[in-house]
Design a protein around this motif. Structure first.
Motif, mmCIF file in Angstrom:
data_model
loop_
_atom_site.group_PDB
_atom_site.id
_atom_site.type_symbol
_atom_site.label_atom_id
_atom_site.label_comp_id
_atom_site.label_asym_id
_atom_site.label_seq_id
_atom_site.Cartn_x
_atom_site.Cartn_y
_atom_site.Cartn_z
ATOM 1 N N SER A 169 -10.085 0.925 3.974
ATOM 2 C CA SER A 169 -10.327 0.181 2.922
ATOM 3 C C SER A 169 -11.730 -0.304 2.753
ATOM 4 N N LEU A 170 -12.589 0.200 3.843
ATOM 5 C CA LEU A 170 -14.075 0.132 3.690
ATOM 6 C C LEU A 170 -14.305 1.385 4.120
ATOM 7 N N ALA A 171 -15.346 2.013 3.515
ATOM 8 C CA ALA A 171 -16.031 3.157 4.084
ATOM 9 C C ALA A 171 -16.908 2.734 5.302
ATOM 10 N N PHE A 178 2.275 1.662 -3.396
ATOM 11 C CA PHE A 178 1.258 2.229 -4.404
ATOM 12 C C PHE A 178 0.749 3.316 -4.011
ATOM 13 N N TYR A 223 -11.378 11.327 4.490
ATOM 14 C CA TYR A 223 -11.016 10.109 4.323
ATOM 15 C C TYR A 223 -10.723 9.585 2.855
ATOM 16 N N ILE A 237 0.817 -1.307 0.207
ATOM 17 C CA ILE A 237 0.105 -0.142 -0.078
ATOM 18 C C ILE A 237 0.720 1.384 0.008
ATOM 19 N N LEU A 280 1.557 6.481 -6.777
ATOM 20 C CA LEU A 280 0.369 7.463 -7.134
ATOM 21 C C LEU A 280 0.946 9.003 -6.938
ATOM 22 N N ARG A 305 -10.657 6.232 0.106
ATOM 23 C CA ARG A 305 -10.903 4.640 0.355
ATOM 24 C C ARG A 305 -9.531 4.194 -0.423
ATOM 25 N N LYS A 306 -8.712 3.471 -0.273
ATOM 26 C CA LYS A 306 -7.540 2.969 -0.787
ATOM 27 C C LYS A 306 -7.706 1.973 -2.002
ATOM 28 N N ASP A 307 -9.139 1.381 -1.784
ATOM 29 C CA ASP A 307 -9.457 0.455 -2.746
ATOM 30 C C ASP A 307 -10.172 0.988 -3.735
ATOM 31 N N ALA A 308 -10.288 2.608 -3.995
ATOM 32 C CA ALA A 308 -10.966 3.036 -5.048
ATOM 33 C C ALA A 308 -10.076 3.113 -6.374
ATOM 34 N N PRO A 309 -10.546 3.389 -7.327
ATOM 35 C CA PRO A 309 -9.732 3.577 -8.672
ATOM 36 C C PRO A 309 -8.833 4.603 -8.445
ATOM 37 N N PHE A 310 -7.571 4.893 -8.974
ATOM 38 C CA PHE A 310 -6.679 5.720 -8.459
ATOM 39 C C PHE A 310 -7.123 7.155 -8.907
ATOM 40 N N GLU A 311 -7.801 7.299 -9.975
ATOM 41 C CA GLU A 311 -8.513 8.622 -10.354
ATOM 42 C C GLU A 311 -9.147 9.249 -9.253
#
Lengths: 373, 138
Positions: free
Chosen positions: B85-87, B19, B103, B16, B23, B105-111
């Motif tokens: 990782s979860l809202a 990443f 906050y 993470i 990013l 969400r680190k699992d969101a698409p990077f855009e």
């Protein structure tokens, strides 16, 4: 051990039985038979005492006489069921009252079985064993189910982070964040991205199911203009749809009703229905998303140009893993969990979700939610 | 993204950190620090005084909320954005109570991550532009 007795496959030794009878002799006889089988026995000689003993010992089964001074067996059973609800031990009546009406009354009061006096010891034992086994199996089943949900949730949690990193890193690389790529490298990286994306979606859906099944679906409801919520999803999905030359139009002839919803969860429902519509419609389709409202409910519907729902598959539509025969038209992936999750979220809101084929071609999904009061 | 400040990434998972750090570089952030737990985060914070802290919610030992509180004790004005990782509504609310600015969400698409970051930076550094701050002496 008696040879004619089938060996019970489940070990019931140490399970506890409460025997309730105002006749001391009966208590002694039945108690003796059951003790001999390895059951733990507690006794009570009246309905009132039975309630006290039950509270203290929480037996696995109650053998209950009906005709007793004070509150009778039926009343005792009703009180137990009312007090302990789903967790109440099974109650077997054992009584000289043997008319059909009595038996029906016993079942109405919440008993699982009914034995008449004079009783045959073997029959009493066989029935007690059956009900204790059932109860034990139910206990084990619900424990196993809870463990499965915990396991699923944990698994999904621990898979999510690494997966989202893999996806994110592949995404970054395909954006040439780490320098330019040859065509072949680009194809590889995009494949990694695509595969991790669909795996992440599967894990997310599994996690959703685990959360919902474990009863942890908590709604944070806020008064919301449903049209605005839907509009945002229509807008975002429009970009993906455009890749398939598909247009999503939004129709709203309502006066913008306000309803209480958990916005994130409801957005998930809207997104899922719209994405499905895009997924299963041929290229160049028109998807219509409409806001609906009447006096008591408000919601939305999504109409697609897909193949519709075959009648013989309709029952699978909103079930877990209920994938139908229709295939996505652009190579998209499906887990078969999306609609099941939608249904659970909508139902948690006190609403309904349904689907109907449109004569001609396609189908329409309709979500109705109770209006904000 | 128009941001010249420095960012500290706190997450117990190396991938993470890699990443998020890549990013951020992709978004034009050049000064990036990493910490793998709450204690390390406090140490790096004291030494480097980054302008923005991206803080994981779920960490073993000292969790995100605890770390957030410790950071706020060290400097009540520090800008902290939680990484989830979860809202999880409860965690989001709790971190907001303890002064988290936002906050992500680190699992969101990077855009989406980029957009959320840019938003936070716009709101938090609108007036006191971090560009004026001298880089830390290292």
């Amino acid at each position: 051990m008696d040879d004619s007795q089938p060996t019970p496959s489940i070990d019931l030794k140490g399970r506890s039985v409460l025997i309730v009878d105002d006749d001391r002799v009966n208590l002694k006889i039945i108690g003796g038979i059951l003790r001999h089988e390895g059951f733990e026995i507690s006794e009570a000689s009246s309905g009132e005492q039975a309630l006290e003993v039950y509270a203290e010992y929480r037996p696995n089964l109650v053998l209950l006489d009906v005709m007793m001074p004070g509150i009778d067996g039926f009343e005792t059973c009703r009180t137990l069921k009312k007090t302990y609800g789903e967790t109440c031990a099974p109650v077997i009546f054992i009584t000289a009252k043997n008319k059909a009406d009595d038996i029906v009354m016993g079942f109405d009061a919440g008993g699982v079985d009914y034995l008449t006096k004079p009783f045959r010891p073997k029959e009493v034992l066989a029935r007690i064993r059956t009900h204790l086994s059932n109860q034990l199996l139910l206990e084990q089943l619900s424990k196993a189910n809870a463990a499965k949900d915990r396991f699923l949730g944990m698994c999904a949690h621990d898979l999510r982070n690494p997966l989202s990193s893999i996806r994110g890193l592949a995404e970054l690389m395909s954006e040439r964040a780490a320098g330019s790529l040859t065509d072949e490298q680009m194809e590889i990286v995009q494949t990694i991205h695509g595969a991790s994306q669909s795996m992440l979606q599967l894990v997310n859906e599994l996690l959703d199911v685990a959360t919902i099944e474990a009863g942890h679906l908590k709604l944070a409801k806020e008064p919301t203009k449903i049209a605005e919520l839907v509009k945002r999803s229509v807008h975002l999905s429009g970009i993906e749809a455009a890749k398939k030359d598909t247009l999503i139009e939004m129709v709203n002839r309502t006066k913008n009703p306000v309803i209480d919803v958990d916005r994130n969860k409801m957005r998930q429902v809207v997104d899922n229905l719209i994405n499905n519509a895009v997924k299963y419609s041929p290229r160049g389709s028109l998807i219509t998303v409409q806001i609906n409202a009447d006096d008591s409910s408000a919601g939305f519907s999504v109409k697609d140009n897909g193949p519709g729902i075959p009648d013989n598959e309709r029952h699978k539509l909103f079930k877990d893993y209920g994938r139908l025969s229709a295939q996505p038209t652009g190579g998209e992936k499906s887990t078969g969990l999306g609609l099941a999750i939608c249904r659970k979220i909508v139902e948690a809101h006190g609403g309904t979700i349904g689907a109907d084929n449109i004569p001609g071609h396609g189908c329409e999904f309709v979500v109705r939610l109770p209006r904000h009061k | 993204m128009n941001f010249n400040g420095s960012i500290l990434i706190v997450d117990d998972e190396a991938h993470i950190r890699t990443f998020i750090s890549l990013l951020l570089r992709h978004l034009g952030v050049n000064r990036i620090f990493e910490a793998k737990n709450g204690n390390e985060a406090l140490e790096v914070y004291e030494k480097e005084r980054p302008d923005l802290i991206l803080l994981d919610v779920n960490m073993p030992m000292m969790d995100g909320i605890e770390t957030l509180r410790a950071l706020k004790r060290a400097n009540p004005d520090c800008v902290v954005v939680m990484l989830t990782s979860l809202a999880n509504r409860q965690t989001v609310d709790e971190s907001a109570t303890h002064g988290a600015a936002n906050y992500i969400r680190k699992d969101a698409p990077f855009e989406e991550i980029g957009r959320a970051l840019a938003e936070t930076i716009d709101t938090c550094f609108e007036t006191d532009a971090p560009e004026t701050k001298p880089p830390p002496q290292s």
